[in-house]
Design a protein around this motif. Structure first.
Motif, short mmCIF file in Angstrom:
data_model
loop_
_atom_site.label_atom_id
_atom_site.label_comp_id
_atom_site.label_asym_id
_atom_site.label_seq_id
_atom_site.Cartn_x
_atom_site.Cartn_y
_atom_site.Cartn_z
N VAL A 180 -2.58 -5.23 1.67
CA VAL A 180 -1.53 -5.74 2.55
C VAL A 180 -2.19 -6.82 3.39
O VAL A 180 -2.97 -6.53 4.30
N LEU A 183 -2.24 -0.53 8.85
CA LEU A 183 -1.63 -0.03 7.61
C LEU A 183 -2.71 0.20 6.56
O LEU A 183 -3.75 -0.48 6.57
N ALA A 231 -4.82 -2.76 4.85
CA ALA A 231 -4.47 -4.01 5.55
C ALA A 231 -5.71 -4.87 5.73
O ALA A 231 -6.79 -4.38 6.03
N VAL A 261 -2.14 -9.61 6.09
CA VAL A 261 -1.37 -9.82 7.32
C VAL A 261 -1.92 -11.04 8.04
O VAL A 261 -3.11 -11.11 8.33
N PHE A 303 0.39 -3.37 12.35
CA PHE A 303 0.25 -3.87 10.97
C PHE A 303 -1.21 -3.90 10.53
O PHE A 303 -1.50 -3.74 9.36
N CYS A 323 7.91 -10.20 4.61
CA CYS A 323 6.97 -9.52 3.72
C CYS A 323 7.33 -9.91 2.29
O CYS A 323 8.45 -9.65 1.85
N PRO A 362 6.20 -4.06 4.99
CA PRO A 362 4.85 -3.58 4.71
C PRO A 362 4.68 -2.09 5.01
O PRO A 362 3.71 -1.48 4.57
#
Length: 185
Positions: free
Chosen positions: A140, A173, A176, A142, A170, A71, A131
């Motif tokens: 975020v 999040l 994201a 990904v 993930f 990250c 994250p």
């Protein structure tokens, strides 16, 4: 508890060891809202001297190289505005900062954020940024390859310890965005 991946002496569900985590990460685990139960996020105790990926996999299992993600904090700039974001890519790849990241942030220029900015804004240690627990208004980004893995090894917010997180978590999040090709070889 046995860790779902790797060879660790100490593994525990993250909600059962909040005192081991830095505050932003502990708060995120405590307030977890994803469809993946927080108990499936596992904290493993690791030696901070072995935190760098190459040394880490020598000690905790070579298979972890393909199951680890990094990250990184990036800064996108347009005019006088700077947007901080996080990128999560497999440890065998690097984030496409000047391509995918710059485009996603709508930035004219994108680069890795300075270390003091990354640690100061996240409340996490350099080399352990994760994250999980980032500022709620940050994008975020990904890489889709991360989301496809059953479990992914990431930082815990400190250089000591790591989190083992189901890849699909993930994508859930806050803020994201899953991107194809975010990580490049």
């Amino acid at each position: 508890m046995r860790a779902p991946i790797g060879h660790f002496d100490h593994a525990v569900p993250a909600p059962d060891c909040l005192d081991e985590l830095v505050r932003p990460v502990a708060d995120a685990v405590r307030d977890w809202r994803g469809t993946t139960p927080a108990e499936r996020i596992v904290y493993v105790d690791t030696d901070p001297e072995w935190a760098d990926t190459a040394t880490f996999v020598e000690h905790y299992g070579k298979e972890l190289l393909d199951l680890s993600a990094n990250c990184v904090v990036v800064a996108g700039r347009r005019g006088g505005e700077t947007t901080l974001a996080a990128c999560l890519v497999l440890s065998t790849a690097r984030a496409d900062v000047n391509g995918a990241v710059r485009r996603q942030l709508g930035a004219r220029k994108a680069s890795f954020a300075p270390m003091d900015t990354a640690t100061g804004e996240t409340g996490m240690e350099y080399g352990g940024i994760t994250p999980v627990g980032l500022p709620g208004d940050w994008p975020v980004l990904v890489d889709s390859a991360v989301v496809d893995l059953p479990y992914v090894l990431v930082g815990s917010g400190r250089r000591r310890g790591k989190l083992l997180v189901p890849g699909k978590a993930f994508a859930e999040l806050p803020n994201a965005v899953v991107l194809e090709g975010l990580g490049i070889a």
